[in-house]
Design an enzyme around this catalytic site. Structure first.
Site, PDB file in Angstrom:
ATOM      1  N   VAL A  61      46.627  44.165  37.327  1.00  0.00           N
ATOM      2  CA  VAL A  61      45.905  44.302  36.063  1.00  0.00           C
ATOM      3  C   VAL A  61      45.376  45.717  35.838  1.00  0.00           C
ATOM      4  CG1 VAL A  61      43.587  43.705  36.893  1.00  0.00           C
ATOM      5  CG2 VAL A  61      44.285  43.042  34.579  1.00  0.00           C
ATOM      6  N   TYR A  62      45.353  46.549  36.881  1.00  0.00           N
ATOM      7  CA  TYR A  62      44.840  47.910  36.718  1.00  0.00           C
ATOM      8  C   TYR A  62      45.810  48.730  35.868  1.00  0.00           C
ATOM      9  CZ  TYR A  62      41.672  46.877  40.667  1.00  0.00           C
ATOM     10  OH  TYR A  62      40.724  46.340  41.502  1.00  0.00           O
TER      11      TYR A  62
END
Length: 347
Positions: A61-62
């Site tokens: 998700v980064y």
């Protein structure tokens, strides 16, 4: 660099590890953390390895996978020397199967991470959050299959409630599945909730803590002062609402003591805050971040020395808050203390 076993596993990890949340940073949240390109990321990786920092943590998700991509490129020339940790489970798209930890979601997440990281295995794969919509048997059996396939070496969780972690451990033991050995948790001098239930659980069950946001979501940098406005360059202007809340009185009281100890030791406020965490029970590794090589160098200076007993006691006293029920009012009563002695010493 000191190395510690990751929970009840045979894996040795450095007491400091590098979080790659700043790598490839984009968007309002991750862009505010930093935007480290491949060239700077490679320099940071090389400096970390020179200092003995071998563990690098990221997540799908980064920055929509960009962090994994930059990290993969940065470690490609020294892959055999590093440990890679990544996470999945938080939403990465609008689709119904773009979040959670169902079997297809986990299998796809691992395959995508392997591609972005340019590797054939992930050393530590963690569930980024508890998924109440997927049966835990499905989650644990899928993780076990990924371990048996050689795509994942060890498994862990992040941000799990205690009872959910207990359930996962029980199922893994009952079925002979891969057992979580790590719990990535929020823990800092201004956020000590981890100590109440999750720390004793980690010690009893052999689950090591990987600490995220050890500087209290950027509040323990030494730049935030009592009676002064938030510094213009602070990422808290954009990210404060996304992180753990911290009462102003607690923050300022802790910073006052950190300032005093900084004057005594010559260390910086963040170095002292990080060093304190390395003394805490069950902590296997403290995940540091860096926007640039200079900030990385500062954070690396948090180890190789020790706070004395008086300094540790002062930090403990100023950061301690009243225990919530059911720990209160029994926690400090002598009779109950004999039944459940306090946790002391580092894991």
């Amino acid at each position: 660099m000191e190395y510690r076993r990751l929970g009840r596993s045979g894996l040795q990890v450095p007491v400091l590890s590098l979080g790659a949340g700043t790598f490839g940073g984009s968007g309002e949240l991750f862009g505010a953390w930093g935007s480290v390109d491949v060239a700077d990321a490679r320099r940071m990786v090389d400096r970390c390895l020179d200092a003995g920092v071998t563990l690098f943590d990221t997540a799908d998700v980064y920055s929509a996978g960009a962090s994994e991509e930059v990290l993969g490129a940065a470690v490609a020339h020294r892959r055999d020397e590093v440990l890679i940790s990544t996470k999945a489970g938080l939403p990465t798209g609008p689709g119904p199967n773009d979040a959670g930890t169902s079997r297809p979601r986990l299998v796809r997440a691992v395959e995508d991470a392997l591609r972005r990281l340019r590797t054939d295995h992930i050393d530590l794969f963690q569930l980024h959050a508890y998924d109440a919509g997927t049966p835990p048997e499905e989650v644990l059996s899928t993780l076990d299959e990924l371990v048996r396939a050689g795509k994942v070496r060890y498994t862990g969780v992040s941000n799990f409630p205690g009872r959910r972690l207990v359930r996962a451990l029980d199922l893994a033991d009952r079925h002979g599945w891969a057992r979580p050995v790590a719990h990535q948790v929020y823990y800092s001098l201004v956020g000590r909730d981890y100590e109440r239930d999750l720390m004793p659980l980690g010690r009893e069950e052999g689950v090591g803590a990987l600490v995220w946001s050890p500087l209290g979501w950027g509040r323990l940098t030494g730049r935030i002062r009592r009676g002064a406005p938030l510094p213009a360059g602070s990422r808290l202007h954009a990210t404060a609402e996304a992180g753990p809340p911290v009462p102003d009185d607690l923050l300022h009281d802790v910073v006052d003591v950190l300032d005093a100890i900084a004057a005594e030791t010559g260390a910086t406020v963040p170095q002292i805050a990080l060093n304190w965490l390395t003394t805490r029970p069950t902590v296997s590794s403290v995940i540091i971040g860096a926007r640039d090589p200079e900030q990385l160098e500062q954070n690396l200076g948090a180890v190789g020395w020790r706070l004395d007993d008086d300094q540790l006691a002062r930090l403990d006293a100023v950061s301690r808050r009243p225990a919530p029920y059911p720990h209160f009012p029994y926690e400090r009563q002598e009779g109950f203390a004999r039944l459940a002695p306090p946790i002391v010493g580092a894991a």
